[in-house]
Design an enzyme around this catalytic site. Structure first.
Site, PDB file in Angstrom:
ATOM      1  N   LYS A 178     -26.088  13.712 -62.676  1.00 27.10           N
ATOM      2  CA  LYS A 178     -26.136  14.229 -64.053  1.00 27.10           C
ATOM      3  C   LYS A 178     -24.711  14.628 -64.440  1.00 27.10           C
ATOM      4  O   LYS A 178     -24.455  15.712 -64.976  1.00 27.10           O
ATOM      5  CB  LYS A 178     -27.105  15.427 -64.117  1.00 27.10           C
ATOM      6  CG  LYS A 178     -27.360  15.976 -65.502  1.00 27.10           C
ATOM      7  CD  LYS A 178     -28.325  15.151 -66.316  1.00 27.10           C
ATOM      8  CE  LYS A 178     -28.459  15.699 -67.719  1.00 27.10           C
ATOM      9  NZ  LYS A 178     -29.232  14.840 -68.611  1.00 27.10           N
ATOM     10  N   ASP A 236     -35.582  16.297 -54.924  1.00 27.01           N
ATOM     11  CA  ASP A 236     -36.882  16.949 -54.775  1.00 27.01           C
ATOM     12  C   ASP A 236     -37.832  16.475 -55.876  1.00 27.01           C
ATOM     13  O   ASP A 236     -38.962  16.059 -55.631  1.00 27.01           O
ATOM     14  CB  ASP A 236     -36.675  18.468 -54.859  1.00 27.01           C
ATOM     15  CG  ASP A 236     -37.901  19.247 -54.434  1.00 27.01           C
ATOM     16  OD1 ASP A 236     -38.792  18.647 -53.806  1.00 27.01           O
ATOM     17  OD2 ASP A 236     -37.966  20.445 -54.732  1.00 27.01           O
TER      18      ASP A 236
END
Ligand code: NAD
Length: 341
Positions: A178, A236
């Site tokens: 990101k 995750d």
């Protein structure tokens, strides 16, 4: 039959942990897996017996065996003790979390999915200091979190992903980040990832995705992915998303790999809503055990168990409710043993 005996730590865990662990060890015994178990407590079970969620004898056992099969551990939400899963990863330097995602049941949303999420396991927001600051008349008006990324760990995890791709005949690694928003935290990871990727040119392809686009594309076209490597929190979330594509958490195994130790577990948690009901699906933990067998180079036993899993799923008579059946945990265990060659 294997004559080798490999000492390994067994942590039954909380909630559905002990039920599914009983079934998994029964199947492993039937398959003549080489493990000699040292059973130890952690999580709520550790608190009950030793007044601590991570007893010393559990740590010592893992330090000695370097190998553990772990049931899910309950972590209090909001307050209470720090996640034991996170503590174990940090204590043993388990820097790589590997989560294979493969279609097994036709009821999954998509067929023929076969991808792997490699998640950095030690840094990011999971290693963060969290603080409250007063603001707007509240004593705890602002919450802050200082995650971090290091160059060395970024290099190590991306190298692990490329080496994993080469060792497992995989063609492409996708670097997920990101860096457009978290220009330093995620940007530094991307910078190092690109450098490592270049050293594999001609051996393994690579591409890059921003995490939000990756989440969307995983739902629309999951076949476009082979190996995904990413930072802790994104890994995750994406691995849970990916497990949803192939039939849910009951079918998602994971391994935590370090230099001196490895811990294998199901991706799912302790499922308190169904604990003690004998309906939990033991397959994710059993699949984690097959990863553990491969880790100690017992490929043949791992393959035999995988074939038994495929047969149970094809036969459909002993499926647990989460994957569309009515069978109990024990029924599934017995069917797995029945279908073992
Ligand atoms: P969860 O994974 O325990 O449960 C989510 C849903 O999936 C529930 O409806 C549950 O019944 C179902 N489910 C999960 N595993 C299943 C199985 N094997 N068979 C059938 N259904 C299954 O997630 P949660 O409810 O968010 O978390 C419960 C506890 O587990 C929390 O304390 C959390 O911190 C902990 N947790 C531990 C681990 C771990 O030990 N690795 C991972 C995730 C969550």
């Amino acid at each position: 039959m294997s004559l080798e005996q490999i000492p390994a730590t067994l942590i039954p865990g909380d909630g559905i942990g002990p039920e599914i662990m009983d079934s998994v060890t029964a199947v492993l015994t039937a398959a003549q897996a080489p493990f000699v178990w040292e059973s130890h407590k952690a999580g709520l079970a550790g608190i009950e017996e030793y007044d601590t969620p991570l007893p010393q004898n559990t740590l010592e056992s893992i330090r000695k065996t370097g190998l553990a099969l772990k049931g899910p551990l309950t972590t209090p939400v909001g307050g209470g003790f720090k996640s034991i899963n996170v503590t174990l990863r940090q204590e043993f330097g388990l820097y790589a979390n590997v989560r294979p995602v493969k279609t097994l049941i036709p009821e999954g949303r998509f067929s023929d999915i076969d991808l792997v999420v490699v998640r950095e396991n030690l840094e990011g927001f999971y290693a963060a200091q969290e603080h409250y600051l007063p603001a707007d008349g509240y004593k705890e008006g602002i919450a802050t979190c200082t995650g971090y990324t290091t160059r060395l760990e970024s290099q190590r995890i991306v190298k692990f992903a490329f080496d994993y791709a080469m060792a497992n005949g995989r063609k492409k690694v996708t670097i997920v980040h990101k860096a457009n928003i978290l220009k330093k935290l995620s940007g530094l990871f991307l910078e190092e990832a690109r450098k490592v990727a270049k050293t594999y040119a001609g051996k393994v392809d690579f591409d890059e995705r921003i995490v939000d686009a990756c989440a969307m594309q995983l739902v629309i076209n999951p076949w476009n992915y082979d190996v995904i490597v990413t930072t802790n929190l994104f890994g995750d979330i994406l691995s849970d998303l990916a497990s949803g594509l192939v039939g849910g958490l009951g079918l998602a195994p994971g391994s935590n790999i370090g230099t001196d130790a490895a811990i294998f577990e199901a991706v799912h948690g302790s499922a308190p809503d169904i604990a003690g009901k004998n309906t939990a699906n033991p397959l994710a933990l059993l699949m984690a055990a097959t990863l553990m067998l491969r880790h100690v180079k017992h490929e043949n036993t791992a393959k035999r168990i995988e074939i038994a899993i495929e047969r149970v799923i094809k036969d459909r008579k002993a499926l647990t409710p989460d994957i569309g059946g009515t069978a109990s945990t024990r029924d599934m265990e017995q069917a797995l043993i029945h279908f073992l060659d």
